[in-house]
Write a protein that holds these residues in place. Structure first.
Motif, PDB file in Angstrom:
ATOM      1  N   MET A  28      71.347 -44.342 -19.607  1.00 58.63           N
ATOM      2  CA  MET A  28      70.833 -42.934 -19.703  1.00 58.63           C
ATOM      3  C   MET A  28      70.451 -42.595 -20.991  1.00 58.63           C
TER       4      MET A  28
ATOM      5  N   PHE B 120      83.424 -38.423 -24.539  1.00 56.53           N
ATOM      6  CA  PHE B 120      82.054 -38.811 -25.236  1.00 56.53           C
ATOM      7  C   PHE B 120      81.914 -39.744 -25.726  1.00 56.53           C
ATOM      8  N   LEU B 121      82.752 -40.750 -26.156  1.00 56.66           N
ATOM      9  CA  LEU B 121      82.518 -41.891 -27.044  1.00 56.66           C
ATOM     10  C   LEU B 121      81.486 -42.754 -26.256  1.00 56.66           C
TER      11      LEU B 121
ATOM     12  N   SER C 156      86.308 -42.910 -15.167  1.00 56.50           N
ATOM     13  CA  SER C 156      86.488 -41.444 -15.079  1.00 56.50           C
ATOM     14  C   SER C 156      86.948 -41.050 -13.781  1.00 56.50           C
TER      15      SER C 156
ATOM     16  N   GLN D  30      75.114 -44.314 -28.258  1.00 54.41           N
ATOM     17  CA  GLN D  30      74.830 -45.432 -27.013  1.00 54.41           C
ATOM     18  C   GLN D  30      73.666 -45.994 -26.891  1.00 54.41           C
TER      19      GLN D  30
ATOM     20  N   ASN E  35      78.437 -51.901 -22.675  1.00 57.48           N
ATOM     21  CA  ASN E  35      78.967 -52.947 -22.181  1.00 57.48           C
ATOM     22  C   ASN E  35      77.951 -54.300 -22.629  1.00 57.48           C
TER      23      ASN E  35
ATOM     24  N   THR F 100      74.708 -52.621 -21.158  1.00 54.01           N
ATOM     25  CA  THR F 100      74.512 -51.882 -20.224  1.00 54.01           C
ATOM     26  C   THR F 100      75.536 -50.379 -20.963  1.00 54.01           C
ATOM     27  N   ASP F 101      74.444 -49.253 -20.837  1.00 56.53           N
ATOM     28  CA  ASP F 101      75.289 -48.188 -21.213  1.00 56.53           C
ATOM     29  C   ASP F 101      76.358 -47.528 -20.139  1.00 56.53           C
ATOM     30  N   VAL F 102      77.705 -47.866 -20.750  1.00 50.39           N
ATOM     31  CA  VAL F 102      78.619 -47.299 -19.734  1.00 50.39           C
ATOM     32  C   VAL F 102      79.607 -46.184 -20.390  1.00 50.39           C
ATOM     33  N   SER F 103      78.883 -45.431 -21.052  1.00 52.08           N
ATOM     34  CA  SER F 103      79.777 -44.212 -21.714  1.00 52.08           C
ATOM     35  C   SER F 103      80.364 -43.312 -21.094  1.00 52.08           C
ATOM     36  N   ALA F 104      79.585 -43.042 -19.710  1.00 52.15           N
ATOM     37  CA  ALA F 104      80.405 -42.369 -19.017  1.00 52.15           C
ATOM     38  C   ALA F 104      81.278 -42.761 -17.860  1.00 52.15           C
ATOM     39  N   GLN F 105      81.010 -44.103 -17.639  1.00 54.83           N
ATOM     40  CA  GLN F 105      81.771 -44.964 -16.809  1.00 54.83           C
ATOM     41  C   GLN F 105      83.477 -44.504 -17.054  1.00 54.83           C
TER      42      GLN F 105
END
Lengths: 200, 1071
Positions: free
Chosen positions: A1, A39-40, A182, A97, A44, A116-121
């Protein structure tokens, strides 16, 4: 995202618990300190460690992908954690990200990589203080003694009943990062707050 | 808990791994070429050898890598680990056993120094003074804190004791011996021992918090303690326990169990080597048996101080090691606040479970004195000899005034001499040995009569012992003498405390000279030292402990040091005699297990009934099954059974020792894992909104999902009908964030998904979405969900809420173990996205008002397409999918912005009456359309064809997981159960889920032929009636048929219908 500016302020998974986490520092007299690091940027990366992409990605990030299991390489604001023989987690400052993802893809070129952006994971909990290790030992079966889990070590394991990525930060006084899914963050926070009662 | 070595991460707890069955069973190259029988062999048949077995494991909670291990199925030892794709290693040798170490010093009878150590008492002209307030307490001596008197209540009477007392020592100081009654025969029972081995004085703590069944010698006295005697059974508290309990993990190079002379010496040898050492002991202070004999306490204190000062040594007192498991995983319970009474800080846990992983273990657990079976050997006042000595030295308590000492070995002499010096009138020492040797001479020279070759044959007294009858051991009918005594001290030898060694897998052997079972060999890195090893003499015990401690840390690469040990003189020694029973002339009961009231006669009935194994006699008589686990009576029971059977006890053995060594309460084991922390609660980014808006929640896996949102006193039925109506007639929205999401990337991603799903995914166009079904190799439905094609080499797969982790593991398993050449990676992104389902004929209008850049018309944004856009200014991926049959969207955004999206939808939808709905409404809506829910309408025995989803099973693909099974004869039977709908004739009748279905309107005689069962059952707002989904034999061929549903004692008629009850032509999908 894409991380373009939204209209509303972002909310982190543990925003609601910030005051209670901060209160532990006071109640424990500073022997245990808890805080969310929200929010770091987390990306992945999966690739064949023997492929040219491994070196190329390392060059692009300015730090080599750690090949020794359960170790961390850090440079500037970026940290790369070994998650598996073909899997790493690149962590950077909030908002990084998209840039990280782009640099890694560009560096890999035609090699097969998965980014894969997993910042909010996951969100990140910071656990510091002289009793940080004792606090974690209530729920972590790993040997966290500095001789076994000193700076530069990381591990995917179980803390209480949640899967986490545990990172020993640069100096032993800097404590630990706990990266937790999360959806489990609320549970793990309640668990940590309850464990900290002993030190209050 | 096993320690399994991940080839990447190294040794981790077994709980981090998942088992994957036999290794090297490859997926057949071409399943279609196999006969049904060959395919069934692949599916269902696995080897089950005893011994080394190659099997698959995955480090599920770690690096998620699959690997192979060779495990010995008979010992559970992992002999080798190797990476997937590698050949099984040729030889895998089990680890060598730790052989028993010979005693460093010639054998002499002093276990842990308890037995024949030197008596300390010196006979004086005047007996020592006693306290007036506590008539059996000496005015001086002991390790009690006389500056801290304590008040306690026992059976309603108030008494005084001191800090440092146990409940038992304080009772004895006040002249109270009888502290319980026997469970079966109701006979009064007295304090029998001075430790956890206590079989008799098991009491109920009444205050501050009720706790049943505690041995009085193990209860530290505190001010305000209220306790009562028990008739063999305790009472559980009715109210919740307010105390905190917790657990902690610890790791060490060396764990020493027991801080008696052997354990202290072992820890001292290791203390300054740099090795990490834990020393655990169940008493409030180190010293072990030396506390009871009063010897070398200055050495104990100095050693303790050195240990406390060593940086890597942890001394745990009040800590009972109760379980010794695989790979030196050792559990202990630390009693942290019990001894403080009411002065307990609220934030400190009452008890703590230590989960210790030790590289090496030295067991220095000492020995328990044992009794023997003679007539009426259970009267209050009968006590183990060394325990009486402990009461004297440790607590300054003399447990009686006139005593007979009955022994088969040297150890009781020191007790007799010390008690005599303390003013107890020792009427006689009765020794079964014809020639008791030097100790007898010492006793005689102290003025004590020694009756060699004699035995106690009976006792008298009711509430307390008043007399003991003594006769020659061989001819007890003649020469009887009776002594008027209130104390009978007994010693029939010593049992090494080998419980933990045995739990660790160690084997015991019978030592004829000692007359005891001693540790022999063990496959774990365990050594036994001191009394637990059957080692005699304090000098030998100390030397053995120091050597064991040194060997342990040197094996771990550290340099041990020779600790300072006290100089110990060797006492005289005469071998013990093995005596288990003394015949009773009067037929008085001879008790073997005091806590279970099991007598020699009971055991004789067991052997008379043909039982000839101690495991069987134990279960037949209950001997050894009480909370004391036969610590004093276990070997005695084996000895008695051996005598009854006329075999040698060494051939008979002991019943197996199992954890826990001493009882551990459930509250302690539960620790903090109770209440809200009992199991993780997973929440979405929208959880706070749901709570604020009165949602009731349903547990789906570990997730809390809104179930329904009652308004103004609505019950569930009316709330769900309202929510359903809003979704079908206006617009409604639901938090669908819990669906599993997996990002699948790589050039072979499409090929991989074709193998994984029953339908074709490679033909899906970028920008489009397809529903898919996954099966297990046996052809049964495993999961379903949608697949979104993000790019040529990238897909986003959704899974059911409960199966997200299982599907990801499933993907990794196939990729790593069967198809490593496929260039694909799978990454969980479940929490990377929050998902809101926007449903209903007005959903397009609501979405359109918030997504100005999105062309929402049906032609621009067709069913099963997805678009990246912004909704309410938030980056979003919108999917046109429907789980209700209505026009619907799933809006995916970052969870950091989920609440903003949700509130924007709520606001924008307000003019249309937008309604939040929960899982119950979702279930009704999907059931009206006949959409099954995996896990509710399926149970692992249902194929896609059974569900009527043959359309989702590709006929073109050469293979996919499950394909071959769909062609098995069993999978194409016409009478397989099909998913159909049921309409009860009475449209108000709601059939309970699980209801069976029968053909006849009257139940025939059993067995009743069952045709199937109800899997889902609801009230439908749209249909204005109840309906159900059911799996029914040949269901699709029964549509229109009437069946009967037995509920309670009624049979409800139902009609079988097509599962699609609402909008069968699909007219509502496009709005």
């Amino acid at each position: 995202m894409a991380d373009t500016a939204p209209t509303a302020r972002p909310r982190s998974p543990l925003e609601y618990a910030a005051d209670r986490l901060a209160a532990v520092t006071r109640s424990s007299g500073g022997v245990v300190r808890l805080a969310e690091v929200p929010f770091l940027a987390q990306v992945n990366v999966r690739l064949d460690a023997k492929s040219p992409a491994a070196d190329a990605v390392g060059l692009a990030l300015g730090l080599p992908l750690p090949l020794e299991p359960n170790t961390v390489v850090r440079a500037g604001e970026s940290t790369v954690m070994w998650l598996g023989p073909d899997e790493w987690l690149v962590v950077g400052p909030p908002g990084a990200q998209t840039g990280l993802e782009g640099r890694i893809r560009a560096a890999a070129g035609d090699e097969h990589v998965s980014v894969t952006d997993v910042s909010a994971q996951r969100t990140t909990l910071l656990v510091t203080g002289p009793r940080a290790r004792d606090l974690l030992a209530h729920g972590c079966a790993l040997d966290l003694h500095p001789s076994a889990f000193g700076p530069g070590r990381c591990a995917q394991t179980t803390l209480a009943r949640a899967h986490v990525i545990l990172v020993a930060r640069d100096e032993s006084r800097a404590g630990f990062w706990i990266l937790v899914r999360s959806s489990f963050a609320g549970y793990l926070t309640e668990w940590l707050l309850d464990a900290a009662v002993e030190y209050g | 808990m096993l320690l399994i070595s991940c080839p990447w991460c190294g040794p981790r707890d077994e709980s981090e791994f998942h088992y994957g069955g036999q290794a090297h069973v490859p997926y057949p190259e071409d399943p279609t070429a196999l006969s049904d029988e060959e395919w069934a062999r692949y599916l269902f048949f696995r080897a089950n050898p005893k011994g080394p077995f190659a099997e698959r494991w995955t480090h599920a909670a770690g690096c998620r890598t699959w690997f192979n291990a060779v495990r010995d199925t008979s010992t559970n030892e992992i002999l080798a680990v190797y990476r997937a794709g590698e050949e099984r290693p040729e030889t895998a040798e089990p680890r060598p056993t730790t052989a028993r170490r010979a005693a460093a010093v010639p054998a002499r009878p002093a276990i842990e120094g308890k037995a024949p150590s030197e008596p300390r008492g010196v006979l004086a002209a005047e007996p020592p003074a006693r306290l007036a307030s506590q008539p059996h307490r000496l005015a001086a001596g002991g390790r009690i804190d006389r500056a801290t008197p304590l008040t306690f209540t026992f059976d309603g009477t108030e008494y005084q004791g001191y800090r440092g007392d146990t409940l038992a020592s304080a009772l004895l100081a006040n002249g109270v011996v009888a502290a319980a009654t026997g469970i079966r025969l109701g006979r009064p029972r007295g304090i029998f021992s001075a430790g956890v081995e206590e079989p008799n004085a098991v009491v109920q703590i009444e205050a501050p918090f009720p706790e049943p069944m505690l041995p009085a010698p193990a209860v530290e006295l505190y001010d305000g303690l209220v306790a009562s005697s028990l008739p063999g059974q305790g009472r559980l508290a009715g109210e919740p326990d307010p105390a905190r309990y917790d657990a902690v993990h610890a790791h060490c190079d060396l764990l020493v169990v027991g801080a008696g002379p052997a354990g202290l010496a072992a820890a001292a040898a290791a203390a300054h080597s740099g090795a990490r050492v834990i020393l655990a002991d169940d008493q409030p202070e180190p010293g072990g048996s030396l506390l009871g004999t009063g010897e070398h306490l200055d050495w104990v204190e100095a050693t303790h101080a050195r240990l406390e000062a060593a940086p890597e040594v942890r001394v745990l007192v009040r800590t009972t090691v109760f379980g010794h498991y695989d790979d030196n995983h050792v559990l202990a319970v630390e009693r942290r606040t019990n001894h403080l009474g009411a002065d307990v800080p609220a934030n400190v846990s009452r008890e703590r479970v230590w989960r210790i992983r030790a590289r090496r273990v030295v067991l220095a657990t000492g020995a328990h004195e044992r009794s023997l079976a003679f007539g009426d050997n259970d009267r209050p006042g009968v006590m183990l000899a060394a325990s009486a000595r402990t009461y004297l030295h440790r607590y300054a308590v003399v447990p009686g005034r006139h005593a007979v000492v009955f022994t088969t070995n040297d150890s009781a002499y020191a007790a007799a001499l010390d008690l005599a010096a303390a003013g107890v009138d020792i009427e006689a020492i009765v020794d079964t040995r014809p020639e008791p040797g030097q100790w007898a001479e010492r006793a005689r020279s102290a003025g004590i009569e020694v009756l060699a070759g004699h035995a106690v044959t009976g006792t008298r007294g009711t509430r307390r012992l008043t007399a003991a009858t003594v006769a020659p051991y061989d001819q007890h009918a003649t020469g009887q003498r009776e002594f008027a005594v209130d104390l009978l001290l007994v010693s029939a030898g010593w049992n090494p405390v080998a419980h933990l060694f045995s739990q660790a897998g160690g084997k015991l052997r019978y030592d004829d000279v000692l007359g005891a079972f001693v540790p022999d060999h063990c496959r774990q890195a365990v050594e036994v030292a001191g009394g637990a090893n059957g080692t005699f003499g304090l000098a030998a015990v100390l030397a053995q402990g120091a050597a064991a401690g040194a060997r342990a840390v040197e094996a771990e690469g550290y340099t041990a040091e020779a600790p300072a040990l006290p100089a110990v003189a060797a006492p005289p020694y005469t071998p013990p005699m093995q005596v288990f029973t003394v015949p009773s002339a009067t037929g008085a009961p001879r008790f073997v297990d005091l806590q279970r009231d099991v007598t020699v006669d009971d055991l004789a009935r067991a052997t008379g009934a043909g039982l000839h194994s101690v495991e069987h006699t134990k279960r037949y008589t209950t001997a050894g099954t009480a909370s004391d686990q036969g610590r004093t009576g276990g070997v005695l029971a084996s000895g008695v059974v051996a005598e009854l059977l006329g075999v040698d006890i060494s051939a008979l053995g002991l019943p197996t020792f199992r954890p826990p060594y001493t009882p551990v309460s459930f509250a302690t084991l539960a620790g903090r894992d109770r209440g809200a922390l009992h199991d993780p609660i997973r929440t979405t980014a929208l959880h706070g909104w749901h709570v604020e808006h009165g949602a009731l929640f349903e547990d789906v896996g570990q997730w809390k999902r809104p179930w329904y949102y009652p308004r103004g006193g609505e019950d569930r039925e009316s709330a769900v009908l309202r929510e359903c109506r809003a979704a079908r007639e206006g617009v409604a929205f639901m938090d669908a964030s819990t669906l599993g999401k997996i990002d699948v990337q790589g050039p072979d991603a499409a090929r991989f998904l074709d193998l994984l799903y029953t339908n074709m995914m490679s033909t899906l166009k970028t920008g489009m979405i397809r529903y898919g079904v996954m099966c297990r190799p046996d052809g049964m439905v495993f999961d379903d969900g949608t697949v979104i094609r993000l790019a040529q080499d990238r897909f986003l797969v959704t899974t059911t809420t409960g199966n997200a982790a299982a599907v990801l593991d499933w993907m990794e398993e196939w990729l790593q173990t069967e198809w490593p050449d496929l260039r694909v990676h799978c990454t969980s992104v479940t929490e990377q996205w929050a998902t809101v389902a926007l449903v209903g004929p007005e959903s397009r209008a609501v979405l359109g008002s918030l997504a100005p850049r999105l062309a929402v018309a049906n032609d621009d944004f067709p069913f099963m397409a997805w678009r990246d856009t912004t909704v309410a200014g938030i980056e979003a991926r919108v999917c046109r999918i429907s789980f209700s049959g209505e026009l619907a969207y799933e809006i995916n955004v970052s969870p950091w912005h989920a609440r903003a999206l949700w509130e924007a939808l709520d606001e924008a939808g307000a003019p249309y009456g937008i309604t939040p709905y929960g899982t119950e409404t979702m279930h009704v809506l999907r059931a009206e359309k006949g959409y099954p829910i995996v896990g509710q309408d399926t149970d692992g025995t249902v194929t896609p064809q059974d569900l009527g989803m043959g359309w989702a099973v590709s006929k073109k693909k050469r293979d996919f997981i499950g394909k071959r099974s769909h062609a098995r004869a069993d999978a194409v039977r016409p009478d397989r159960k099909h998913l159909v709908a049921l309409l009860p004739d009475d449209s108000r009748v709601l059939l309970p889920e699980g209801t069976q279905l029968v053909a006849e309107s009257e139940l025939p005689a059993p067995p009743v032929p069952m045709l199937g069962h109800v899997t889902s059952s609801y009230r439908s707002a749209a249909l204005d009636r109840t309906f159900a989904l059911a799996l029914v034999k040949g269901g699709r061929d029964r549509i229109g048929e009437r069946l009967y549903a037995p509920v309670g004692d009624r049979l409800f008629p139902v009609t079988v219908a097509s599962p699609v009850l609402y909008d069968p032509e699909g007219a509502r999908r496009d709005g």
